[in-house]
Design an enzyme around this catalytic site. Structure first.
Site, PDB file in Angstrom:
ATOM      1  N   TYR A 100       0.773  -1.124  -0.100  1.00  0.00           N
ATOM      2  CA  TYR A 100       0.097  -0.091   0.008  1.00  0.00           C
ATOM      3  C   TYR A 100       1.005   1.142   0.169  1.00  0.00           C
ATOM      4  O   TYR A 100       1.807   1.365   0.844  1.00  0.00           O
ATOM      5  CB  TYR A 100      -0.819   0.259   1.446  1.00  0.00           C
ATOM      6  CG  TYR A 100      -1.883  -1.068   1.287  1.00  0.00           C
ATOM      7  CD1 TYR A 100      -2.170  -1.774   0.021  1.00  0.00           C
ATOM      8  CD2 TYR A 100      -2.596  -1.347   2.414  1.00  0.00           C
ATOM      9  CE1 TYR A 100      -3.181  -2.779   0.175  1.00  0.00           C
ATOM     10  CE2 TYR A 100      -3.558  -2.102   2.289  1.00  0.00           C
ATOM     11  CZ  TYR A 100      -4.040  -3.023   1.217  1.00  0.00           C
ATOM     12  OH  TYR A 100      -4.832  -4.116   1.402  1.00  0.00           O
ATOM     13  N   SER A 138     -13.716  -4.363   1.332  1.00  0.00           N
ATOM     14  CA  SER A 138     -14.748  -3.638   0.260  1.00  0.00           C
ATOM     15  C   SER A 138     -16.238  -3.828   0.750  1.00  0.00           C
ATOM     16  O   SER A 138     -17.043  -4.280   0.012  1.00  0.00           O
ATOM     17  CB  SER A 138     -14.433  -4.224  -0.905  1.00  0.00           C
ATOM     18  OG  SER A 138     -14.843  -3.450  -2.185  1.00  0.00           O
ATOM     19  N   PRO A 139     -16.444  -3.637   2.184  1.00  0.00           N
ATOM     20  CA  PRO A 139     -17.670  -3.900   2.877  1.00  0.00           C
ATOM     21  C   PRO A 139     -18.852  -3.070   2.300  1.00  0.00           C
ATOM     22  O   PRO A 139     -19.962  -3.360   2.358  1.00  0.00           O
ATOM     23  CB  PRO A 139     -17.452  -3.699   4.406  1.00  0.00           C
ATOM     24  CG  PRO A 139     -16.494  -2.813   4.328  1.00  0.00           C
ATOM     25  CD  PRO A 139     -15.481  -2.793   3.126  1.00  0.00           C
ATOM     26  N   ALA A 144     -18.763  -2.143  -0.998  1.00  0.00           N
ATOM     27  CA  ALA A 144     -18.751  -2.341  -2.245  1.00  0.00           C
ATOM     28  C   ALA A 144     -18.241  -1.044  -3.184  1.00  0.00           C
ATOM     29  O   ALA A 144     -18.757  -0.433  -4.077  1.00  0.00           O
ATOM     30  CB  ALA A 144     -19.877  -2.591  -3.004  1.00  0.00           C
ATOM     31  N   GLN A 145     -17.089  -0.587  -2.519  1.00  0.00           N
ATOM     32  CA  GLN A 145     -16.384   0.731  -3.200  1.00  0.00           C
ATOM     33  C   GLN A 145     -17.214   1.914  -3.182  1.00  0.00           C
ATOM     34  O   GLN A 145     -17.207   2.997  -3.945  1.00  0.00           O
ATOM     35  CB  GLN A 145     -16.043   0.319  -4.673  1.00  0.00           C
ATOM     36  CG  GLN A 145     -14.983  -0.835  -4.800  1.00  0.00           C
ATOM     37  CD  GLN A 145     -13.436  -0.510  -5.119  1.00  0.00           C
ATOM     38  OE1 GLN A 145     -13.257  -0.136  -6.182  1.00  0.00           O
ATOM     39  NE2 GLN A 145     -12.689  -0.952  -4.089  1.00  0.00           N
ATOM     40  N   GLY A 146     -18.255   1.876  -2.150  1.00  0.00           N
ATOM     41  CA  GLY A 146     -19.053   3.071  -2.180  1.00  0.00           C
ATOM     42  C   GLY A 146     -20.367   2.909  -2.572  1.00  0.00           C
ATOM     43  O   GLY A 146     -21.267   3.825  -2.373  1.00  0.00           O
ATOM     44  N   LEU A 201     -22.929   0.836  -1.622  1.00  0.00           N
ATOM     45  CA  LEU A 201     -23.782   0.632  -0.554  1.00  0.00           C
ATOM     46  C   LEU A 201     -23.961   1.996   0.266  1.00  0.00           C
ATOM     47  O   LEU A 201     -24.655   1.980   1.377  1.00  0.00           O
ATOM     48  CB  LEU A 201     -23.382  -0.369   0.194  1.00  0.00           C
ATOM     49  CG  LEU A 201     -23.504  -1.830  -0.586  1.00  0.00           C
ATOM     50  CD1 LEU A 201     -22.642  -2.966   0.275  1.00  0.00           C
ATOM     51  CD2 LEU A 201     -24.958  -2.091  -0.638  1.00  0.00           C
ATOM     52  N   THR A 202     -23.445   3.115   0.146  1.00  0.00           N
ATOM     53  CA  THR A 202     -23.744   4.426   0.983  1.00  0.00           C
ATOM     54  C   THR A 202     -24.672   5.055   0.630  1.00  0.00           C
ATOM     55  O   THR A 202     -25.055   5.863   1.223  1.00  0.00           O
ATOM     56  CB  THR A 202     -22.294   5.386   0.543  1.00  0.00           C
ATOM     57  OG1 THR A 202     -22.213   5.687  -0.845  1.00  0.00           O
ATOM     58  CG2 THR A 202     -20.922   4.505   0.823  1.00  0.00           C
ATOM     59  N   GLY A 203     -25.448   4.882  -0.533  1.00  0.00           N
ATOM     60  CA  GLY A 203     -26.454   5.444  -1.211  1.00  0.00           C
ATOM     61  C   GLY A 203     -25.885   6.838  -1.809  1.00  0.00           C
ATOM     62  O   GLY A 203     -26.918   7.478  -2.308  1.00  0.00           O
TER      63      GLY A 203
END
Length: 316
Positions: A61, A207-208, A210-212, A214-216
Site C-alpha cells: 500500500y 470492500s464492505p 462495495a467501493q461506495g 452501498l453508501t447510497g
C-alpha cells in the site's frame, strides 16, 4: 467497546477495522491530490477517539508509505494500536528467509517489534510452497514478531491446507481476509464462510461497502460519479445502479428506523453474521465517524434476513 477474538485464541480486536489502502496510494486513490498526511492523521485520531484501534495495511500500500504513515501517527499517541499488515508472495520470494526479510522491513517501517496480525496477501505463491510459507510464518509466531497468522483471498480448500500445516506447528490460522459485502457474497456460495466457521477462522471483510455503492451516494437520479478508477467500473453505470436499487432502498428504510446511514446499516449486517470484521477504508475523520456509527447497536434477526433475501442475486 466489545471485542472479537481473531481465530480461536488470537488477539482481541475491535469489531470494525480501519483500512489504509488509500494511505499513500497515488495510483488508485490519488493520494496527494485531494487528501494528504494531515487528513489521514485526523482520520487516525478520529478512529482512536471512537474506540477503534485496529488498522489493516500492507507492504504494497503506497509502496510502504501506508505503513510509514501509521508509524508516524502511532508515535504521537499513548493509546494501544493494533496493526494487521501483509506479505506479498512475489515470484522472487521463494525461501523462508524471504518471508522473514519482508516482515523485518514491515516492522521497520511501522517502527514496532510485533504486529497483531501478519497475512499472506494472495494465494498464488509461484515458486514457494504453502508448506514453506506457513512454516516460515509459524517460525515468526515462535519468535514473537507476529501475534497471529492470516491469509487473504484464499479459497475454502486453500484455507484448509494452510490451517492444517500451521496446526502441525501448534499455530492456529486466525484470519482469512476476503471481499465480502451485500453486493459480493461469493464467499457464502463457494463454501469459504462455512469452512471458516468450521475451522475457527475469523473473516476480515474488505470492500464492505462495495467501493461506495452501498453508501447510497450513487443513484440513477443524482448523477453523482465516482472518482479515480471506479469511473470505469460498470457497477457505477446507470444499469448497474438500477440493479442495486432494491438493496440500497432497504438500507435506507432500515437506516431511517435506527437513525443510521445506509453505509452504517450495511456494515452492521456484516457484523451481525458473527465472526466477521468489516474493514472500512477511510481517508478523512468524517469517514471514520460515519463508519463508527455501525457500532453500538444491532439489526434484528428479521432485518438481517430481509437484507440477506434482497441481496441474493450477489451470491454468485
Amino acid at each position: 467497546m466489545e471485542t472479537i477474538t481473531l481465530g480461536q485464541n488470537g488477539p482481541a480486536v475491535t469489531p470494525l477495522c480501519i483500512g489504509t489502502w488509500a494511505w499513500g496510494d497515488k495510483l488508485f486513490w490519488s493520494y496527494g491530490n485531494d487528501y494528504g498526511p494531515e487528513q489521514l492523521e485526523a482520520a487516525f485520531n478520529a478512529a482512536l477517539e471512537a474506540g477503534i484501534n485496529f488498522f489493516d495495511t500492507a507492504e504494497v500500500y503506497g509502496l510502504g508509505l501506508s505503513e510509514q504513515l501509521l508509524a508516524q501517527f502511532m508515535h504521537k499517541t499513548d493509546k494501544q494500536v493494533q496493526i494487521a499488515t501483509k506479505f506479498g508472495p512475489f515470484p522472487w520470494r521463494f525461501t523462508a528467509e524471504s518471508v522473514a526479510d519482508a516482515l523485518t522491513q514491515s516492522l521497520k517501517r511501522l517502527e514496532v517489534e510485533q504486529v497483531t496480525l501478519y497475512q499472506v496477501h494472495w494465494p498464488f505463491t509461484f515458486f514457494m510452497s504453502q508448506e514453506t510459507l506457513m512454516n516460515a510464518l509459524a517460525d515468526e509466531v515462535k519468535r514473537g514478531r507476529i501475534a497471529s497468522v492470516g491469509v487473504s483471498n484464499y479459497s475454502a480448500e486453500q484455507m484448509r491446507e494452510a490451517h492444517q500445516i500451521l496446526a502441525k506447528r501448534g499455530v492456529p490460522l486466525a484470519v482469512n481476509q476476503v471481499r465480502y459485502s451485500l453486493l459480493s457474497r461469493q464467499i457464502e456460495s463457494k463454501g469459504i464462510s462455512n469452512a471458516a466457521r468450521e475451522l475457527g477462522v475469523t473473516l476480515l471483510a474488505y470492500s464492505p461497502l462495495a467501493q461506495g455503492l452501498l453508501t447510497g451516494k450513487y443513484t440513477t437520479l443524482n448523477g453523482e460519479t465516482p472518482s479515480g478508477a471506479r469511473k470505469l467500473d460498470s457497477r457505477f453505470s446507470k444499469e448497474g445502479l438500477q440493479k442495486i436499487e432494491p438493496v440500497v432502498s432497504l438500507l435506507r428504510e432500515l437506516g431511517q428506523k435506527y437513525n443510521r446511514t445506509p453505509a452504517q446499516v450495511a456494515l452492521n449486517w456484516l457484523i451481525a453474521q458473527g465472526n466477521v470484521i468489516p474493514i472500512a477504508g477511510v481517508k478523512t475523520a468524517q469517514q471514520v465517524q460515519q463508519n463508527a456509527g455501525a457500532l453500538g447497536w444491532r439489526l434484528s434477526s428479521d432485518e438481517v434476513d430481509q437484507l440477506e433475501e434482497v441481496s441474493r442475486p450477489w451470491l454468485n
